[in-house]
Structure formats: C-alpha cells, structure tokens
Scaffold this motif. Structure first.
Motif, PDB file in Angstrom:
ATOM      1  N   TRP A 145       0.813  -1.211   0.000  1.00  0.00           N
ATOM      2  CA  TRP A 145       0.000   0.000   0.000  1.00  0.00           C
ATOM      3  C   TRP A 145       0.850   1.267   0.000  1.00  0.00           C
ATOM      4  O   TRP A 145       0.419   2.308  -0.511  1.00  0.00           O
ATOM      5  CB  TRP A 145      -1.023   0.009   1.141  1.00  0.00           C
ATOM      6  CG  TRP A 145      -0.573  -0.311   2.531  1.00  0.00           C
ATOM      7  CD1 TRP A 145      -0.660  -1.512   3.159  1.00  0.00           C
ATOM      8  CD2 TRP A 145      -0.018   0.599   3.508  1.00  0.00           C
ATOM      9  NE1 TRP A 145      -0.196  -1.426   4.448  1.00  0.00           N
ATOM     10  CE2 TRP A 145       0.198  -0.143   4.689  1.00  0.00           C
ATOM     11  CE3 TRP A 145       0.301   1.958   3.489  1.00  0.00           C
ATOM     12  CZ2 TRP A 145       0.732   0.431   5.848  1.00  0.00           C
ATOM     13  CZ3 TRP A 145       0.830   2.542   4.637  1.00  0.00           C
ATOM     14  CH2 TRP A 145       1.043   1.782   5.794  1.00  0.00           C
ATOM     15  N   GLU A 146       2.066   1.166   0.530  1.00  0.00           N
ATOM     16  CA  GLU A 146       2.952   2.334   0.456  1.00  0.00           C
ATOM     17  C   GLU A 146       3.289   2.660  -0.994  1.00  0.00           C
ATOM     18  O   GLU A 146       3.276   3.832  -1.410  1.00  0.00           O
ATOM     19  CB  GLU A 146       4.224   2.070   1.263  1.00  0.00           C
ATOM     20  CG  GLU A 146       3.997   2.081   2.773  1.00  0.00           C
ATOM     21  CD  GLU A 146       5.220   1.592   3.547  1.00  0.00           C
ATOM     22  OE1 GLU A 146       6.162   1.100   2.900  1.00  0.00           O
ATOM     23  OE2 GLU A 146       5.201   1.701   4.785  1.00  0.00           O
ATOM     24  N   ALA A 147       3.558   1.635  -1.797  1.00  0.00           N
ATOM     25  CA  ALA A 147       3.855   1.851  -3.211  1.00  0.00           C
ATOM     26  C   ALA A 147       2.627   2.368  -3.954  1.00  0.00           C
ATOM     27  O   ALA A 147       2.730   3.266  -4.806  1.00  0.00           O
ATOM     28  CB  ALA A 147       4.360   0.552  -3.844  1.00  0.00           C
ATOM     29  N   TYR A 148       1.463   1.807  -3.635  1.00  0.00           N
ATOM     30  CA  TYR A 148       0.214   2.224  -4.278  1.00  0.00           C
ATOM     31  C   TYR A 148      -0.062   3.699  -3.989  1.00  0.00           C
ATOM     32  O   TYR A 148      -0.334   4.491  -4.906  1.00  0.00           O
ATOM     33  CB  TYR A 148      -0.930   1.351  -3.765  1.00  0.00           C
ATOM     34  CG  TYR A 148      -2.313   1.739  -4.236  1.00  0.00           C
ATOM     35  CD1 TYR A 148      -2.837   1.221  -5.412  1.00  0.00           C
ATOM     36  CD2 TYR A 148      -3.104   2.604  -3.483  1.00  0.00           C
ATOM     37  CE1 TYR A 148      -4.113   1.565  -5.841  1.00  0.00           C
ATOM     38  CE2 TYR A 148      -4.383   2.958  -3.902  1.00  0.00           C
ATOM     39  CZ  TYR A 148      -4.881   2.435  -5.076  1.00  0.00           C
ATOM     40  OH  TYR A 148      -6.140   2.793  -5.492  1.00  0.00           O
ATOM     41  N   TYR A 149       0.012   4.083  -2.706  1.00  0.00           N
ATOM     42  CA  TYR A 149      -0.294   5.462  -2.349  1.00  0.00           C
ATOM     43  C   TYR A 149       0.754   6.438  -2.887  1.00  0.00           C
ATOM     44  O   TYR A 149       0.426   7.574  -3.253  1.00  0.00           O
ATOM     45  CB  TYR A 149      -0.420   5.603  -0.832  1.00  0.00           C
ATOM     46  CG  TYR A 149      -1.607   4.877  -0.251  1.00  0.00           C
ATOM     47  CD1 TYR A 149      -2.855   4.946  -0.856  1.00  0.00           C
ATOM     48  CD2 TYR A 149      -1.480   4.115   0.908  1.00  0.00           C
ATOM     49  CE1 TYR A 149      -3.949   4.276  -0.324  1.00  0.00           C
ATOM     50  CE2 TYR A 149      -2.568   3.440   1.445  1.00  0.00           C
ATOM     51  CZ  TYR A 149      -3.800   3.529   0.821  1.00  0.00           C
ATOM     52  OH  TYR A 149      -4.877   2.860   1.348  1.00  0.00           O
ATOM     53  N   THR A 150       1.991   6.018  -2.948  1.00  0.00           N
ATOM     54  CA  THR A 150       3.029   6.889  -3.503  1.00  0.00           C
ATOM     55  C   THR A 150       2.742   7.186  -4.978  1.00  0.00           C
ATOM     56  O   THR A 150       2.826   8.338  -5.418  1.00  0.00           O
ATOM     57  CB  THR A 150       4.410   6.239  -3.359  1.00  0.00           C
ATOM     58  OG1 THR A 150       4.697   6.065  -1.963  1.00  0.00           O
ATOM     59  CG2 THR A 150       5.492   7.110  -3.987  1.00  0.00           C
ATOM     60  N   ALA A 151       2.360   6.138  -5.724  1.00  0.00           N
ATOM     61  CA  ALA A 151       2.061   6.319  -7.146  1.00  0.00           C
ATOM     62  C   ALA A 151       0.804   7.171  -7.346  1.00  0.00           C
ATOM     63  O   ALA A 151       0.778   8.060  -8.206  1.00  0.00           O
ATOM     64  CB  ALA A 151       1.890   4.963  -7.816  1.00  0.00           C
ATOM     65  N   ILE A 152      -0.229   6.918  -6.553  1.00  0.00           N
ATOM     66  CA  ILE A 152      -1.461   7.695  -6.690  1.00  0.00           C
ATOM     67  C   ILE A 152      -1.226   9.140  -6.264  1.00  0.00           C
ATOM     68  O   ILE A 152      -1.786  10.072  -6.849  1.00  0.00           O
ATOM     69  CB  ILE A 152      -2.600   7.072  -5.861  1.00  0.00           C
ATOM     70  CG1 ILE A 152      -2.902   5.652  -6.347  1.00  0.00           C
ATOM     71  CG2 ILE A 152      -3.848   7.930  -5.937  1.00  0.00           C
ATOM     72  CD1 ILE A 152      -3.347   5.559  -7.786  1.00  0.00           C
ATOM     73  N   GLY A 153      -0.392   9.329  -5.254  1.00  0.00           N
ATOM     74  CA  GLY A 153      -0.085  10.687  -4.822  1.00  0.00           C
ATOM     75  C   GLY A 153       0.523  11.520  -5.935  1.00  0.00           C
ATOM     76  O   GLY A 153       0.225  12.719  -6.064  1.00  0.00           O
ATOM     77  N   GLU A 154       1.357  10.899  -6.748  1.00  0.00           N
ATOM     78  CA  GLU A 154       1.947  11.618  -7.880  1.00  0.00           C
ATOM     79  C   GLU A 154       0.880  12.008  -8.889  1.00  0.00           C
ATOM     80  O   GLU A 154       0.906  13.115  -9.439  1.00  0.00           O
ATOM     81  CB  GLU A 154       3.013  10.739  -8.534  1.00  0.00           C
ATOM     82  CG  GLU A 154       4.232  10.493  -7.645  1.00  0.00           C
ATOM     83  CD  GLU A 154       5.224   9.525  -8.259  1.00  0.00           C
ATOM     84  OE1 GLU A 154       4.945   9.018  -9.375  1.00  0.00           O
ATOM     85  OE2 GLU A 154       6.270   9.272  -7.626  1.00  0.00           O
ATOM     86  N   ARG A 155      -0.093  11.114  -9.135  1.00  0.00           N
ATOM     87  CA  ARG A 155      -1.170  11.432 -10.067  1.00  0.00           C
ATOM     88  C   ARG A 155      -2.116  12.497  -9.507  1.00  0.00           C
ATOM     89  O   ARG A 155      -2.669  13.305 -10.259  1.00  0.00           O
ATOM     90  CB  ARG A 155      -1.963  10.170 -10.402  1.00  0.00           C
ATOM     91  CG  ARG A 155      -1.192   9.159 -11.216  1.00  0.00           C
ATOM     92  CD  ARG A 155      -1.948   7.859 -11.393  1.00  0.00           C
ATOM     93  NE  ARG A 155      -3.210   8.025 -12.123  1.00  0.00           N
ATOM     94  CZ  ARG A 155      -4.029   7.030 -12.408  1.00  0.00           C
ATOM     95  NH1 ARG A 155      -3.729   5.782 -12.021  1.00  0.00           N
ATOM     96  NH2 ARG A 155      -5.162   7.244 -13.066  1.00  0.00           N
ATOM     97  N   ALA A 156      -2.290  12.477  -8.196  1.00  0.00           N
ATOM     98  CA  ALA A 156      -3.205  13.435  -7.570  1.00  0.00           C
ATOM     99  C   ALA A 156      -2.563  14.796  -7.335  1.00  0.00           C
ATOM    100  O   ALA A 156      -3.266  15.771  -7.046  1.00  0.00           O
ATOM    101  CB  ALA A 156      -3.700  12.872  -6.241  1.00  0.00           C
TER     102      ALA A 156
END
Length: 418
Positions: A145-156
């Motif tokens: 989930w750390e990797a998932y949120y890091t990637a989504i954070g960049e998109r957001a």
C-alpha cells in the motif's frame, strides 16, 4: 428473501466516555434496544451477533461478546444459553453484525436475533487507540500500500505523507482521494466544507451526537488543517458508544401487540461487496454493493428518500452520493453544496449529523446509521425529521485496501406499514 423486520433499535450517545467500560456500554445498549422492541428480558432471542474492534487492545479477544454479556445473563437481564457470534470488520463491524442477524432470521434459523456493536476508541493512552486503527490495513505487506499510495499521490498532485501535520495514514488517504477528485472533476474545498457545515448543523439537532455545535462553511475552512484539503471540522472524531437492533420474522411480528407492529421497519435487503487495489478512475466498491441492493429490492436510486453514508471525512459524503447513484460521477460536490442532501432537500443525507458530527466509534457506527434511519422511517426524529421518508439507505465501509474499503454494506429499509 423472506420478510425480515426491525423490531427495535437503539443507540447510546456518542462521545469521549472514559468512565464507561465495554461491559457498561453493552448493558446500556441491550437494555435500550430490548426496551424499544418491548421484549423485556429478551427471552425470544435465538442468536446474538456482537461487533467490536478494540477489545483486543486490552487482550480480550476470541469471546468478546460472551464476556460482555455475562453480567447481563447473571443478573437476569438477558436469557441464558443464547449463542453469541463475534464479528470484526473495521468501521463496517456493526453492519456485519446486522447482516448476520438478518440472515439468521431470513434463513429461518431463529425468529428473533439481536445485533450489537460496542466500541471504545478514546483512551488517555493514545497508543491503544492507534493499535485499534492499525488493524484496518495490511500489516503483513505494508510495502504494497505504500507503493500504491506513492504512485497515486503523484497522479493526484498530493504526495503521500501520512505523518505531515500529525495526520494518520487513513486521513492521508482520504485527503489524497479528495485531491484527486478535485483535480479530475473540479470539485472545490468549499464544496466539501459545505457538506461538513450541513452535518454540524444536523449534529446540533441530535441529542446523541458527539459534536452538538453549528459551524459555518468559512469556520470549517478555517479550522486546523489535518491533511489538505481536509480540516479538522471535516473529519470524524474518535469516541465511544454502542448501537443495536432486534430483527424478527413476519410470523413473530404478527404475534406482537398492535403498538409494536405499527413501528416495525422492514428490511428490504443487505448487500455486501469487497475491496481491491483499484485504479482511482474506477468506481469504488460501494457502487457494486448499491447496485446489488437495488437489484435485489427492485428499486433504483430515485426511490431512496433518505440515506446515512459513511462520511469518515466530509469528502466521503459527496463521493458516496455519486457511487450510490444520487448524482452523476464528478457532480457530488455541486450536489451537496446545492442543498440537495440537506434537511428539506431533494434527498437528505446524514440527518444524524453523520460521522463528522454524530461521532464514529468504529465497531458501533454501522448500527448507529441503521438506528437513525429507523427513527426517521418511524417519524420520530423531531426537529431533524425528513418529510416523506418511506425508503432509506445505509452505506457503511470498513478497513482499507488502496482507495477502497476492505468491505462495504448497503442496506435498504422500508417504513412501517400503517
């Protein structure tokens, strides 16, 4: 499914209650719900579904409900030998208890079942509070989930920084979802604040709410930032409380006095869905549960008169209005800000004050939503009573898997037949 009726419901006041133990809260809610159902000592009850998340932090696992019911049985306030099933599912725990009780009655296993959610999340020792919430996310492989949120954070356009400003992981993920929605659809922080202000107003009318004060949109916006775009006034508080419901069959209901029958709310359906690591442009799991519920009940979103939705943050209300089909995707902010979800609006939502104002004792929350809808459908909500409340919806999610909850329940209820 065979007709199942909600014979009685109750909810304790929510708040920071350090003087109340788990056993105290259990006694309070069982006494309250049996009184509302006119069942005295609960003699006809054939099963209990007990929801709780926090007792494990005090090393009370495995038989939580049995431990909390023991004083009631010993004192003759609840019958002996009734089986108690313990359930846990994050913030959806009480909805899972409700689901189990409904299925017991619908299947013919018993004519009467009790669902209870009991929770404490406020402790002077904040480490205990954190332990309760830590269990709502994958602790075995946090790198996923750390990797998932890091990637989504960049998109957001909002980096995943859960410790910034003291925010928890969960508030950070809600903030990221809000930021992504704002970027994709043009939703504004002021629209989110409008929903929070509406719910603080409704909480001021609810004698059981944790927060009983009004806040203007500007006051919500100017409150302390938790994780942009969310301020403290947009986020549900921690607290303690309990809620419960008695479910029964049509045959059992027919045996009750007229004054009991005329207050019985019909359970149209309870439908569930499970979470996954989804793309942020993909609809959430509540849409899946809602569509299943509408199909099973033969209804559409237009048939829903009032709703209680899981607004752990004020953003969640506008998002769930989209997922539940109350408005098109991307228009939740405008829908809420227009007054459509306010008392007297097109479809009132969270007339209890929602989690943001009513409070959020996680293991009790789902049944507190059911209780509010029962009160509304009976026409007993006083100054927060909605007009023409005939069909009601509750949406309750628990745990976190990516941008989804781990599990979601959507319940549809119908007003008493009179």
């Amino acid at each position: 499914m065979p007709d199942v009726y909600l014979l009685g419901s109750a909810c304790t006041p929510f708040g920071r209650l350090p003087h109340k133990t788990y056993k105290d809260l259990t006694r309070d809610i069982v006494d309250g719900v049996l009184a509302d159902a006119r069942l005295d000592d609960g003699g006809p009850i054939g099963s209990v579904w007990f929801g709780n998340c926090g007792m494990g932090a005090f090393e009370q696992r495995n038989i939580r409900g049995q431990v909390c019911f023991t004083p009631l049985v010993r004192d003759g306030r609840f019958p002996e030998r009734v089986p108690i099933v313990n359930v846990e599912g994050g913030c959806a725990t009480a909805s899972l208890a409700f689901y189990g009780a409904v299925k017991d009655v619908a299947s013919g296993e018993t004519d009467v079942a009790l669902a209870v959610g009991v929770e404490k999340t406020f402790f002077e020792d904040r480490a205990r509070t954190q332990e309760i919430f830590d269990g709502a996310i994958d602790r075995f492989d946090p790198h996923e989930w750390e990797a998932y949120y890091t990637a989504i954070g960049e998109r957001a356009g909002k980096p995943f920084t859960p410790k910034a400003g003291g925010a928890t992981v969960f508030m950070s993920t809600y903030a990221m979802q809000a930021a992504y929605h704002m970027k994709r659809f043009g939703t504004t922080q002021r629209q989110i604040a409008a929903g929070a202000a509406k719910n603080h107003h409704m909480g001021s009318l609810n004698p059981g709410a944790q927060y009983r004060f009004e806040m203007s949109v500007d006051e919500v916006l100017n409150d302390r930032e938790v994780s942009w775009p969310l301020t403290r006034a947009m986020c549900a508080p921690i607290g303690d409380g309990a809620a419960g419901a008695v479910l029964c069959s049509e045959a059992f209901l027919a045996s009750r006095p007229p004054e009991v029958r005329e207050r019985a709310v019909r359970v149209l359906t309870v439908q569930m869905s499970g979470g996954k690591y989804r793309d942020p442009d993909e609809p959430g799991l509540s849409r899946v549960a809602a569509r299943k519920a509408y199909d099973r009940a033969g209804l559409s979103p237009a048939d829903v008169d009032i709703a209680e939705v899981h607004d752990a943050t004020a953003f969640c209300e506008l998002y769930q209005c989209e997922m539940l089909g109350f408005c098109p995707d991307g228009e939740g902010g405008a829908y809420v800000a227009s007054g459509a979800t306010s008392l007297g609006g097109e479809r009132p939502v969270n007339l209890s004050g929602g989690l943001v104002s009513k409070g959020h004792p996680i293991g009790a929350t789902g049944l507190s939503m059911i209780h509010e809808l029962v009160v509304q459908l009976r026409g007993e909500a006083g100054p927060r009573q909605a007009e023409r409340a005939r069909v009601a919806l509750a949406e309750n999610g628990g745990g976190v898997i990516g941008f989804d909850e781990a599990i979601c329940a959507v319940t549809l209820l119908a007003a008493p037949r009179r």
